[in-house]
Enzyme design. Structure first.
Site, short mmCIF file in Angstrom:
data_model
loop_
_atom_site.label_atom_id
_atom_site.label_comp_id
_atom_site.label_asym_id
_atom_site.label_seq_id
_atom_site.Cartn_x
_atom_site.Cartn_y
_atom_site.Cartn_z
N PRO A 2 5.32 0.95 3.01
CA PRO A 2 6.45 0.33 2.37
C PRO A 2 7.20 1.28 1.48
O PRO A 2 6.61 1.98 0.66
CB PRO A 2 5.81 -0.75 1.53
CG PRO A 2 4.35 -0.42 1.48
CD PRO A 2 4.11 0.82 2.22
N GLU A 3 8.51 1.28 1.63
CA GLU A 3 9.39 2.01 0.73
C GLU A 3 10.17 0.97 -0.08
O GLU A 3 9.86 -0.21 0.00
CB GLU A 3 10.32 2.92 1.55
CG GLU A 3 9.55 3.82 2.51
CD GLU A 3 10.45 4.72 3.34
OE1 GLU A 3 11.52 5.10 2.85
OE2 GLU A 3 10.08 5.02 4.49
#
Length: 291
Positions: A2-3
């Site tokens: 996840p960014e």
DNA sequence: ATTCCAACCTGATAGC
DNA sequence: TGCTATCAGGTTGGAA
């Protein structure tokens, strides 16, 4: 995994499952790499607490509690934060998945990778944190406690300005992509959106940072903001493990221009997208559109 | 001071 | 089919 976009979508969709609910019990797996605060401390301190707000700093989620402590959550590469009611094949091991009849839906059952489970006084659905690789982090901060992990973060990438990139890049011989990934410069950009923003601004990821013009830095900052905003709108990228707290996939993977498209045709010019290692990360770019 | 790179983990998959 | 090597949305800390 996840960014910034995936973390922000997670924040928005888990917030109603967390804020205002009193925690009755906390279940954890054994002490391990992901517990920066020992699991028994988490269990003891969180019981009876209510979350008052859920914020985000870069890729970190920060739950504020009614005793002024804060629970910090980082999803690492494979972390998944979701409601007990979520149903998604991404929450299942491949072996389990294959044993399933096509189209069959199953409720999630906590497995060995489900390291943190909250149950609430209202008897509604629990909140689960699952992380196969255990690169994620759980950390409980005392009231007003500062922590280097958070102190080090630069401004949120949604607010990045060309000037910030321009100033930071002077006399830096590293590839521009490496700067984009530096969370102390700007917080939230990871491997997918670094490659995407560089494509959108027409800059090769391997360019030495000091060689970018002021105008290119402006274009790059604009591209970073645009790609992150657009990804949030579409629910983030579900390429491997990412699933939103309600079990839904994101859709940005259908809009990506270069990431994980090696050998495929560039949408702008038709050249084959290339992949090589830059800043120790797999890096995708168009050899024609990016200078 | 900057740059590089191994380490932290597990699983899926590409290649022999 | 089966084994092995490689790769994966991240970050740190210490060596060069």
């Amino acid at each position: 995994m996840p960014e910034l976009p995936e973390v922000e979508v997670t924040r928005r969709r888990i917030e109603p499952h967390l804020v205002g609910r009193r925690i009755r019990t906390v279940r954890t797996t054994a002490a391990s790499y992901l517990f920066m605060t020992p699991p028994e401390t988490l269990r003891r301190r969180l019981r009876g607490r209510t979350t008052t707000a859920l914020g985000r700093l870069g890729k970190y989620l920060i739950a504020e509690l009614d005793d002024r402590r804060r629970l910090v959550i980082h999803l690492g590469m494979t972390g998944q934060l979701f409601s007990q009611t979520a149903s998604s094949l991404r929450l299942l091991a491949a072996s389990t998945r294959q044993a399933l009849a096509p189209e069959e839906q199953v409720d999630f059952r906590p497995d060995a990778h489900t390291h943190f489970r909250l149950a609430f006084d209202d008897d509604g659905p629990g909140v689960y944190f699952r992380d196969v690789r255990k690169f994620g982090k759980l950390l409980l901060l005392e009231p007003d406690e500062r922590h280097p992990r958070l102190e080090r973060l630069g401004p949120d990438a949604l607010e990045v300005h060309g000037e910030l990139i321009f100033r930071a890049s002077r006399k830096r011989r590293v590839p521009i992509k490496q700067l984009l990934l530096d969370q102390s410069l700007l917080a939230g950009v990871g491997n997918i959106y670094a490659d995407e923003a560089l494509f959108l601004s027409g800059v090769r990821p391997g360019r030495r940072a000091e060689r970018l013009t002021h105008r290119e830095c402006d274009l790059l900052a604009e591209a970073v903001r645009r790609v992150l905003r657009r990804s949030i709108e579409t629910g983030g990228s579900s390429i491997r493990d990412y699933v939103a707290p309600d079990g839904r996939d994101g859709a940005y993977q259908f809009e990506r221009h270069v990431y994980a498209r090696e050998g495929e045709a560039c949408f702008a010019c038709g050249s084959a997208v290339r992949k090589r290692v830059i800043a120790q990360r797999g890096t995708h770019y168009c050899p024609t559109c990016q200078k």
